[in-house]
Write a protein that holds these residues in place. Structure first.
Motif, mmCIF file in Angstrom:
data_model
loop_
_atom_site.group_PDB
_atom_site.id
_atom_site.type_symbol
_atom_site.label_atom_id
_atom_site.label_comp_id
_atom_site.label_asym_id
_atom_site.label_seq_id
_atom_site.Cartn_x
_atom_site.Cartn_y
_atom_site.Cartn_z
ATOM 1 N N GLY A 58 5.957 10.068 9.727
ATOM 2 C CA GLY A 58 6.030 10.776 8.516
ATOM 3 C C GLY A 58 5.814 10.218 7.025
ATOM 4 N N TYR A 59 6.225 8.936 6.901
ATOM 5 C CA TYR A 59 6.146 8.107 5.658
ATOM 6 C C TYR A 59 5.358 6.899 5.829
ATOM 7 C CZ TYR A 59 8.902 11.631 3.456
ATOM 8 O OH TYR A 59 9.292 12.777 2.708
ATOM 9 N N ILE A 60 4.640 6.342 5.139
ATOM 10 C CA ILE A 60 4.138 5.091 5.141
ATOM 11 C C ILE A 60 5.034 4.187 4.287
ATOM 12 C CG2 ILE A 60 2.285 3.787 4.461
ATOM 13 C CD1 ILE A 60 0.584 6.127 4.089
ATOM 14 N N ALA A 61 5.660 3.031 4.719
ATOM 15 C CA ALA A 61 6.307 2.242 4.310
ATOM 16 C C ALA A 61 7.524 2.824 3.755
ATOM 17 C CB ALA A 61 5.780 1.571 3.089
ATOM 18 N N GLY A 62 8.087 3.847 4.432
ATOM 19 C CA GLY A 62 9.307 4.602 3.683
ATOM 20 C C GLY A 62 9.086 5.095 2.776
ATOM 21 N N VAL A 63 8.020 5.467 2.001
ATOM 22 C CA VAL A 63 8.107 5.880 0.445
ATOM 23 C C VAL A 63 6.754 7.032 0.329
ATOM 24 C CG1 VAL A 63 8.987 3.714 -0.700
ATOM 25 C CG2 VAL A 63 6.574 3.941 -0.231
ATOM 26 N N LEU A 64 5.901 6.847 0.976
ATOM 27 C CA LEU A 64 4.512 7.677 0.607
ATOM 28 C C LEU A 64 4.087 8.477 1.812
ATOM 29 C CD1 LEU A 64 2.509 7.525 -1.830
ATOM 30 C CD2 LEU A 64 1.079 5.903 -0.316
ATOM 31 N N PRO A 65 4.173 9.827 1.701
ATOM 32 C CA PRO A 65 3.769 10.599 2.808
ATOM 33 C C PRO A 65 2.547 10.313 3.271
ATOM 34 C CG PRO A 65 4.172 12.053 0.698
ATOM 35 C CD PRO A 65 4.237 10.576 0.501
ATOM 36 N N ASN A 66 2.641 10.141 4.746
ATOM 37 C CA ASN A 66 1.498 9.680 5.642
ATOM 38 C C ASN A 66 0.382 10.675 5.792
ATOM 39 O OD1 ASN A 66 -0.007 8.070 7.478
ATOM 40 N ND2 ASN A 66 1.443 8.507 9.358
ATOM 41 N N THR A 67 -0.519 10.627 4.719
ATOM 42 C CA THR A 67 -1.789 11.246 4.735
ATOM 43 C C THR A 67 -2.920 10.268 4.877
ATOM 44 O OG1 THR A 67 -2.021 11.319 2.514
ATOM 45 C CG2 THR A 67 -0.709 13.121 3.472
ATOM 46 N N TRP B 71 -2.597 2.990 0.401
ATOM 47 C CA TRP B 71 -1.711 1.911 0.468
ATOM 48 C C TRP B 71 -2.408 0.460 1.100
ATOM 49 C CZ3 TRP B 71 3.197 0.236 0.626
ATOM 50 C CH2 TRP B 71 3.525 -0.646 1.454
ATOM 51 N N LEU B 72 -3.312 0.664 1.839
ATOM 52 C CA LEU B 72 -4.235 -0.576 2.471
ATOM 53 C C LEU B 72 -4.808 -1.108 1.345
ATOM 54 C CD1 LEU B 72 -5.617 1.119 5.590
ATOM 55 C CD2 LEU B 72 -3.809 -0.701 5.718
ATOM 56 N N LEU B 73 -5.444 -0.404 0.404
ATOM 57 C CA LEU B 73 -6.220 -1.062 -0.794
ATOM 58 C C LEU B 73 -5.085 -1.953 -1.831
ATOM 59 C CD1 LEU B 73 -8.562 1.631 -1.536
ATOM 60 C CD2 LEU B 73 -9.015 -0.435 -0.371
ATOM 61 N N ASP B 74 -3.808 -1.562 -1.661
ATOM 62 C CA ASP B 74 -2.911 -2.194 -2.469
ATOM 63 C C ASP B 74 -1.526 -1.912 -2.567
ATOM 64 O OD1 ASP B 74 -3.037 -3.217 -6.115
ATOM 65 O OD2 ASP B 74 -1.749 -4.021 -4.513
ATOM 66 N N PRO B 75 -0.787 -2.607 -1.267
ATOM 67 C CA PRO B 75 0.751 -2.147 -1.148
ATOM 68 C C PRO B 75 1.448 -2.627 -2.292
ATOM 69 C CG PRO B 75 -0.613 -3.403 0.783
ATOM 70 C CD PRO B 75 -1.593 -3.400 -0.172
ATOM 71 N N PRO B 76 1.299 -3.571 -2.900
ATOM 72 C CA PRO B 76 2.572 -4.034 -3.839
ATOM 73 C C PRO B 76 2.457 -2.851 -4.910
ATOM 74 C CG PRO B 76 1.392 -5.898 -3.180
ATOM 75 C CD PRO B 76 0.656 -4.800 -2.549
ATOM 76 N N ALA B 77 1.069 -2.142 -5.319
ATOM 77 C CA ALA B 77 0.987 -1.312 -6.376
ATOM 78 C C ALA B 77 1.902 -0.127 -6.260
ATOM 79 C CB ALA B 77 -0.385 -1.074 -6.653
ATOM 80 N N ILE B 78 1.899 0.222 -4.781
ATOM 81 C CA ILE B 78 2.920 1.307 -4.317
ATOM 82 C C ILE B 78 4.361 1.208 -4.242
ATOM 83 C CG2 ILE B 78 2.969 3.291 -2.514
ATOM 84 C CD1 ILE B 78 -0.176 3.002 -2.283
ATOM 85 N N ALA B 79 4.307 0.012 -3.661
ATOM 86 C CA ALA B 79 5.994 -0.353 -3.174
ATOM 87 C C ALA B 79 5.883 -1.908 -3.830
ATOM 88 C CB ALA B 79 6.018 -0.413 -1.683
ATOM 89 N N PRO B 80 6.491 -2.061 -4.943
ATOM 90 C CA PRO B 80 6.933 -3.582 -5.305
ATOM 91 C C PRO B 80 7.472 -4.490 -4.785
ATOM 92 C CG PRO B 80 6.947 -1.844 -7.173
ATOM 93 C CD PRO B 80 6.836 -1.105 -5.876
ATOM 94 N N MET B 81 8.259 -3.898 -3.901
ATOM 95 C CA MET B 81 9.347 -5.039 -3.183
ATOM 96 C C MET B 81 8.517 -4.984 -1.770
ATOM 97 S SD MET B 81 11.623 -5.885 -4.899
ATOM 98 C CE MET B 81 12.687 -6.566 -3.951
ATOM 99 N N THR B 82 7.494 -4.487 -1.510
ATOM 100 C CA THR B 82 6.920 -4.728 0.084
ATOM 101 C C THR B 82 6.669 -6.272 0.435
ATOM 102 O OG1 THR B 82 5.435 -3.979 1.640
ATOM 103 C CG2 THR B 82 4.506 -4.358 -0.434
ATOM 104 N N ALA B 83 6.663 -6.415 1.481
ATOM 105 C CA ALA B 83 6.223 -7.788 1.813
ATOM 106 C C ALA B 83 4.800 -7.783 2.232
ATOM 107 C CB ALA B 83 7.042 -8.292 3.245
ATOM 108 N N MET B 84 4.341 -6.727 2.359
ATOM 109 C CA MET B 84 2.824 -6.800 2.962
ATOM 110 C C MET B 84 1.818 -7.160 1.735
ATOM 111 S SD MET B 84 0.753 -3.753 4.968
ATOM 112 C CE MET B 84 -1.026 -3.274 4.855
ATOM 113 N N PRO B 85 0.872 -7.970 1.767
ATOM 114 C CA PRO B 85 0.081 -8.480 0.437
ATOM 115 C C PRO B 85 -0.882 -7.682 0.416
ATOM 116 C CG PRO B 85 0.435 -10.267 2.314
ATOM 117 C CD PRO B 85 0.941 -8.955 3.165
ATOM 118 N N ASP B 86 -1.763 -7.399 -0.550
ATOM 119 C CA ASP B 86 -2.946 -6.925 -0.920
ATOM 120 C C ASP B 86 -3.921 -7.998 -0.200
ATOM 121 O OD1 ASP B 86 -5.085 -6.941 -4.104
ATOM 122 O OD2 ASP B 86 -5.565 -6.491 -1.962
#
Lengths: 313, 117
Positions: free
Chosen positions: B67-76, B83-98
């Protein structure tokens, strides 16, 4: 992939070993085919053939004389080759000394005398200049390991408490790969390393860069990474020259960003793999001596540490 | 309106999605090669990729149905590319780097991930 093949030599010792390999392979193939032919002759050739094959003369010639002659010649050839493998280059340039210490499951590489208080220390990558004798002085810190760079030489054992020495030389620039060839524990199979042979001027340039301490972080994010590295306790095992951290239990990270691989030849080297290795070292290489640090770094800190390490070129 | 209707009526397959929301020109096979090249398996379990067995991030098995990407963004598909282009821009606390992906690479990878049911 010819980076790790006895049959793709890159130096004089490698050339000798490759020739010996082909000699044994070709000789073995010829003898195998001859024996096959004798079997077919015996099975299908009729009584006259079988009488010859079982005659005393044939058996003494083929079963005693032939092996004695061939194996004696081979022995003399191999003894001569073994002597050639241990001789230095004529001309008397002193060899470049590189010290290698095997650990479970990584390689510590030291260049003695290259810094005022010791020498450049790196890990899992041996850089050498072409055309010059290299003296490898090798030992181990825990259990017996063995060093093998198939393109350059035969295996050298790394024995705790003992220093083995081997001269070798690369004649052409390029990247070669080597592996641990003495079973040393759970991750023996993931203990590889790269050898980079440079033209002499390029080697001096590389060594000059390695002599420098880690450069100061260029922005706030990298500075946060450096701080998180310290706060998580990484300095307890790792040295980064130019910072307060002088740990000796794990690889020196002063120029980790410049290396071709992480985790002893196992992973590519970029901020993604750095983050994955730091957070999940035990998932990637279970039983290696570095714990998984996910519990000690929040998401942003992990990314910052990975970015900072990536910047240490 | 049509999109909202499709999303609420659970029986819609991909064919019912309006064209501008699909990943045009993206190739799932290329996405699989890019996933290997960019070492995604260093943090994620990925079904069908030998060696992608790390538990640093969530497993990507069944990602297409999540349902959601990283628990925050609807999975479309479009959100997945963002998300793939810049994970920290969408979820600042994410561990996934750009990871420095180009737009087309992110689209191929998104096409591959949406096939994981």
């Amino acid at each position: 992939m010819n980076a790790q093949s006895v049959l793709a030599p890159a130096g004089p010792d490698g050339d000798l070993l490759a020739q010996l390999s082909w000699l044994l392979f070709a000789g073995g193939a010829i003898i195998f085919l001859a024996v096959l032919a004798f079997i077919l002759a015996a099975a299908l050739g009729g009584e006259a053939a079988r009488r010859t094959l079982r005659s005393r003369r044939f058996i003494l010639a083929g079963g005693v004389a032939f092996p004695v002659v061939v194996l004696s010649v081979l022995l003399l050839h191999t003894l001569g080759l073994a002597r050639a493998l241990s001789l230095p280059l004529p001309g008397g340039t002193p060899p470049l000394i590189i010290q290698v210490t095997g650990h479970q499951f990584w390689w510590e590489i030291r260049y003695p005398g290259t810094l005022p208080d010791g020498g450049v220390v790196t890990a899992n990558e041996i850089h050498i200049p072409t055309g010059r004798d290299i003296l490898l002085e090798v030992t181990a810190s825990d259990v017996i390991h063995s060093l093998w760079i198939p393109a350059l030489h035969g295996k050298i054992d790394l024995i705790p408490g003992h220093v083995n020495r081997r001269l070798l030389r690369a004649d052409r620039p390029g990247v070669m790969r080597g592996q641990c060839t003495e079973y040393c524990g759970a991750q023996h199979a993931l203990m590889a390393f790269y050898v980079v042979a440079h033209r002499p001027e390029e080697f001096e340039a590389w060594l000059g860069r390695q002599r420098l301490p880690a450069e100061a972080p260029r922005d706030e994010f990298l500075a946060m990474g450096r701080e998180a590295f310290g706060a998580a306790g990484c300095g307890g095992c790792h040295t980064v020259r130019g910072t307060p951290w002088q740990g000796r239990l794990g690889p020196d990270l002063t120029h980790v960003g410049s290396r071709l691989s992480l985790a002893a030849g196992v992973l590519d080297n970029h901020r993604g793999t750095l983050a994955g290795w730091i957070a999940g070292a035990q998932d990637l290489k279970p039983g290696n001596r570095m714990p998984s640090f996910a519990a000690a770094l929040d998401g942003a800190e992990l990314r910052a540490v990975a970015a900072w390490l990536e910047s240490l070129k | 309106m049509l999109l909202a209707a499709c999303l609420t009526l659970g029986g819609c397959g991909e064919e019912a999605m309006p064209a501008q929301h699909r990943l045009q020109g993206a190739d799932a096979a290329a996405g699989r090669r890019l996933v290997i090249e960019h070492d995604c398996g260093v943090c994620h379990v990925i079904p069908g990729l030998r060696g992608a067995r790390s538990h640093v991030g969530p497993s990507l098995a069944g990602f297409g149905g999540r349902g959601y990407i990283a628990g925050v963004l609807p999975n479309t598909p479009d959100n997945l590319v963002r998300w793939l282009l810049d994970p920290p821009a969408i979820a600042p606390m994410t561990a996934m780097p750009d990871l420095g992906l180009r737009e087309q690479e992110a689209r191929h990878i998104a096409a591959y991930l949406t096939t994981m049911r």
